[in-house]
Design a protein around this motif. Structure first.
Motif, PDB file in Angstrom:
ATOM      1  N   ALA A  58     -68.877 -20.257 -18.705  1.00 14.52           N
ATOM      2  CA  ALA A  58     -70.136 -20.497 -17.739  1.00 14.52           C
ATOM      3  C   ALA A  58     -70.784 -21.927 -18.152  1.00 14.52           C
ATOM      4  O   ALA A  58     -71.076 -22.655 -17.217  1.00 14.52           O
ATOM      5  N   TRP A 114     -66.183 -16.032 -24.587  1.00 11.16           N
ATOM      6  CA  TRP A 114     -65.310 -16.594 -23.677  1.00 11.16           C
ATOM      7  C   TRP A 114     -66.007 -16.933 -22.416  1.00 11.16           C
ATOM      8  O   TRP A 114     -66.066 -18.126 -21.792  1.00 11.16           O
ATOM      9  N   GLU A 115     -66.686 -15.686 -21.843  1.00  7.20           N
ATOM     10  CA  GLU A 115     -67.371 -16.012 -20.648  1.00  7.20           C
ATOM     11  C   GLU A 115     -68.657 -16.925 -20.679  1.00  7.20           C
ATOM     12  O   GLU A 115     -68.841 -17.773 -19.640  1.00  7.20           O
ATOM     13  N   ARG A 124     -76.289 -17.098 -14.203  1.00  8.20           N
ATOM     14  CA  ARG A 124     -75.016 -16.230 -14.821  1.00  8.20           C
ATOM     15  C   ARG A 124     -74.866 -16.570 -16.302  1.00  8.20           C
ATOM     16  O   ARG A 124     -74.897 -15.528 -17.192  1.00  8.20           O
ATOM     17  N   LEU A 159     -75.223 -13.787 -19.239  1.00  6.64           N
ATOM     18  CA  LEU A 159     -74.201 -13.587 -20.400  1.00  6.64           C
ATOM     19  C   LEU A 159     -74.896 -13.981 -21.842  1.00  6.64           C
ATOM     20  O   LEU A 159     -74.415 -13.328 -22.759  1.00  6.64           O
ATOM     21  N   GLU A 212     -64.519 -11.698 -25.550  1.00  8.85           N
ATOM     22  CA  GLU A 212     -64.419 -11.921 -24.177  1.00  8.85           C
ATOM     23  C   GLU A 212     -65.689 -12.260 -23.912  1.00  8.85           C
ATOM     24  O   GLU A 212     -65.353 -13.357 -22.721  1.00  8.85           O
ATOM     25  N   LEU A 213     -66.880 -11.992 -24.019  1.00  9.37           N
ATOM     26  CA  LEU A 213     -67.976 -12.092 -23.758  1.00  9.37           C
ATOM     27  C   LEU A 213     -68.247 -13.441 -24.128  1.00  9.37           C
ATOM     28  O   LEU A 213     -68.791 -14.508 -23.590  1.00  9.37           O
TER      29      LEU A 213
END
Length: 715
Positions: A502, A497-498, A537, A541, A494-495
């Protein structure tokens, strides 16, 4: 013919005796020899005699005296006729069992009086054995007679094949779900399940007893008693299946005894099948209880021949050794009386070497197993009903200590030891005094064993900086690492994908800004701010993604003994993964009670030894030991508490498992870093042994008992 004449013969010579009219006789064969079983149909009592003894009893009648009967038997059977001593012993046993009557006017009243005395003795035995009191309620014989067709169907070869298949299926199912079964067992004795546990036990016990009754009926026996048995003061049903004792076929008698075990195992197999194919709920809980009760009861109690339950009677019938338990006790009594006390003319109850071996071995094994069972029952009762445990302990003391001691005292003063009384008294005194001296007077090495944990004086906890799944452990537990070395790798899709989202958002914002430079210059400022926020951001991340790779912040010894258990699982943020410790400065922190601390304060702390878990064969000698002179209640590590498998009681409301129920003192031992034969790492548990002045085993046992009562029962 032993004991042909007796000085006491005149007491019975002129008596006119006969067997009661209610006595029925059945012939049986035990190990190729004929025996006669006498059954009183009124009291349902059984008595087994030899053919020679029955030849004498069969001739008894009110028309002849005992002397005349014995003389006639002596003429007709001179080689087999019993002697006067044997006749007197036989008549005494028959009288004690209430199987004789005589021709006096008060004979009926005498019989009733003897029967009442017998019932009183039986009641006294029940009181002493208060854990299994039986209360008869109903005669089910007529009802069982109406169910003969069912009895024949249940005891048949087709039914045996079907039950065997069911047992195999249930056993295979339980084995295939062994992990789930073990996990659910932890909740067996919780309060919510105790009612279900008892209901299942009561129903299963009823079917168990019904199995006995049907097999008795299948082979033509009678069942005249159904009632309630108070087992550990819990009411459970029972039936009297002693009618099988008159069966001539020993395999039929053995099958009657095994019927209850078979019923419970079949119910356990059915429970396993239902439990494995149902989800959580009432049906699943009932099936689980049935499965556990049926299997555990059969393995530990009913199916164990070392206790006087069903399997005991099965073994006794298959071995053709009636009264196996009593005769095993008589065999050990004979061995002690003959070879320790030196009593002459004491005869073994065994008829041959085979019986001698069985009686000796069974007496020893059954005694040892009963000690284990009674000790376990005592501890379980103390955990739930301390008052009942005290009553149980007092009763055991009376039955196992005071009653045998009283019997031994009467034996030492009786005529049997008249010729060897000096030796017998000397041996008994030695056997009593030697253990007392051994326990109470002889000094033995003593020591205090304190549980503890290895701690580094300089260490850093390594936490997970972000949520992730532990994929790989790069540095094994106990290895030396350098600053920046990778310790473990986590992953978080999930991280990832973030991060990609971004990056895409940043690229999109940059394209929009370039277009605005040509078409809408007024929007450039807003797009520049958007690009800056997106870059921040993305940087955040990426920093979080970098923390998925766990690195050592400084050099040291990597200690993570339980990290491998989490591999493949999600690790929350802030979770402690391990410890980076300075290997040059270690100490062992041990927990000692207030009573132990008082003893340690009064003596020099020298000669201590340390053994670590997993390395019990190696001993560490601390360089220095210090008893911290103040109490605390927070443990050094949760591994010392009950919740993590340790020995220190901790508060159940403490989620960390660090708050001890009782305050304690800390005993610190400084370890030698140059000791290379033992691997000591931060977080390892072990035991610190501090020698104490020698003391008797009685004092050591009393201290251990006090500590047990204080810790386990708060007394």
């Amino acid at each position: 013919m032993s004991g042909t004449f007796s000085e006491s013969w005149h007491r019975v010579a002129n008596a006119r005796l006969a067997l009661l009219p209610t006595v029925a006789v059945h012939k049986q064969r035990f190990r190729g020899q004929e025996w006669y079983v006498l059954r009183d149909t009124y009291t349902q009592r059984f008595f087994r005699v030899t053919p020679q003894a029955y030849a004498f009893l069969a001739r008894l009648g009110l028309q002849r005296t005992v002397e005349e009967v014995w003389q006639s038997l002596l003429r007709d059977m001179p080689a087999e006729a019993p002697g006067q001593e044997e006749v007197m012993q036989l008549l005494g046993q028959m009288h004690q069992s209430n199987l004789l009557y005589h021709d006096t006017p008060s004979d009926s009243q005498t019989i009733f009086t003897r029967y009442r005395e017998f019932k009183q003795r039986e009641f006294q035995g029940k009181v002493l054995g208060f854990l299994s009191i039986r209360i008869p309620l109903w005669d089910p014989n007529r009802w069982l007679d109406s169910q003969r067709a069912l009895s024949h169907a249940l005891v048949s070869w087709p039914m045996a094949a079907a039950l065997l298949a069911l047992l195999l299926a249930g056993g295979a199912t339980a084995l295939s779900h062994s992990e789930r079964l073990w996990n659910q067992t932890e909740g067996l004795f919780v309060l919510d399940n105790l009612v279900l546990l008892y209901l299942c036990m009561a129903v299963m016990k009823g079917l168990h007893e019904l199995g006995h009754a049907h097999v008795v009926k299948r082979f033509g026996g009678e069942v005249h008693t159904f009632g309630i048995m108070l087992l550990l003061l819990l009411p459970l049903p029972y039936v009297d299946a002693t009618g099988s004792w008159s069966f001539r076929d020993r395999h039929a008698r053995a099958l009657v005894g095994a019927a209850g075990i078979i019923v419970e195992l079949v119910l356990a197999a059915l429970g396993a099948l239902v439990w494995a194919h149902t989800g959580p709920g009432l049906v699943n809980s009932l099936a689980f209880n049935v499965m556990v009760i049926g299997s555990v009861s059969s393995l530990l109690f009913n199916g164990n021949p070392l206790l006087r339950f069903d399997a005991y009677y099965v073994l006794s019938d298959l071995l053709d050794i009636p009264n196996l338990y009593q005769r095993a006790g008589q065999q050990w009594s004979y061995l002690a009386d003959r070879y320790l006390l030196g009593t002459p003319r004491r005869e073994s109850p065994a008829r041959d070497s085979r019986e001698r071996a069985w009686l000796t071995a069974y007496g020893l094994l059954s005694f040892a197993y009963r000690v284990v069972v009674f000790a376990t029952i005592l501890l379980v009762l103390a955990d739930f009903w301390l008052g009942l445990a005290v009553v149980f302990l007092v009763t055991l003391s009376v039955i196992a200590v005071f009653m045998p001691a009283s019997k031994l005292w009467r034996h030492l003063r009786g005529p049997a030891t008249m010729r060897n009384r000096r030796r017998a008294v000397s041996v008994v005194a030695t056997l009593v005094l030697a253990p007392l001296i051994f326990l109470a007077a002889w000094p033995w090495p003593d020591a205090i064993r304190a549980p503890g944990v290895v701690e580094a004086m300089e260490f850093t906890q390594v936490h997970s900086g972000v949520v992730g799944r532990l994929d790989r452990i790069e540095a094994p537990h106990g290895s030396e690492v350098v600053a920046g070395q990778v310790l473990a790798r986590l992953s978080n899709p999930e991280l990832a994908w973030e991060v990609e989202a971004a990056r895409a958002a940043l690229a999109e914002a940059q394209v929009m800004r370039n277009q605005a430079l040509e078409k809408a210059p007024v929007d450039v400022a807003a797009l520049e701010q958007r690009i800056a926020a997106t870059r921040d951001r993305l940087a955040d991340l990426q920093a979080r993604q970098a923390e998925l790779t766990v690195r050592a912040r400084h050099a040291g010894t990597w200690s993570a003994s339980t990290l491998h258990e989490r591999q493949g699982n999600w690790v929350p943020r802030g979770q402690v993964l391990g410890v980076l410790a300075n290997p040059g400065r270690l100490h062992f922190s041990a927990v000692v009670s207030q009573e132990q601390a008082n003893a340690l304060f009064a003596q020099p702390l020298v000669g201590a030894e340390l053994r670590l878990a997993g390395q019990a064969g190696q001993t560490l000698v601390p360089r220095e030991i210090v008893l911290v002179p103040y109490q605390r209640d927070r443990l050094m590590s949760p591994s010392l508490g009950w919740q993590a498998g340790g020995t220190v009681p901790v508060r159940p409301d403490d989620p960390e498992g660090l708050r001890a129920i009782d305050s304690f003192y800390e005993l610190q031992a400084v370890l030698d870093a140059d000791d290379a034969h033992v691997t000591a790492l931060h977080g390892m548990t072990g035991w610190l042994r501090v020698p104490m002045p020698p003391s008797s085993l009685f004092e050591q046992g009393a201290r251990a008992l006090r500590q047990l009562l204080q810790k386990r029962y708060a007394l």
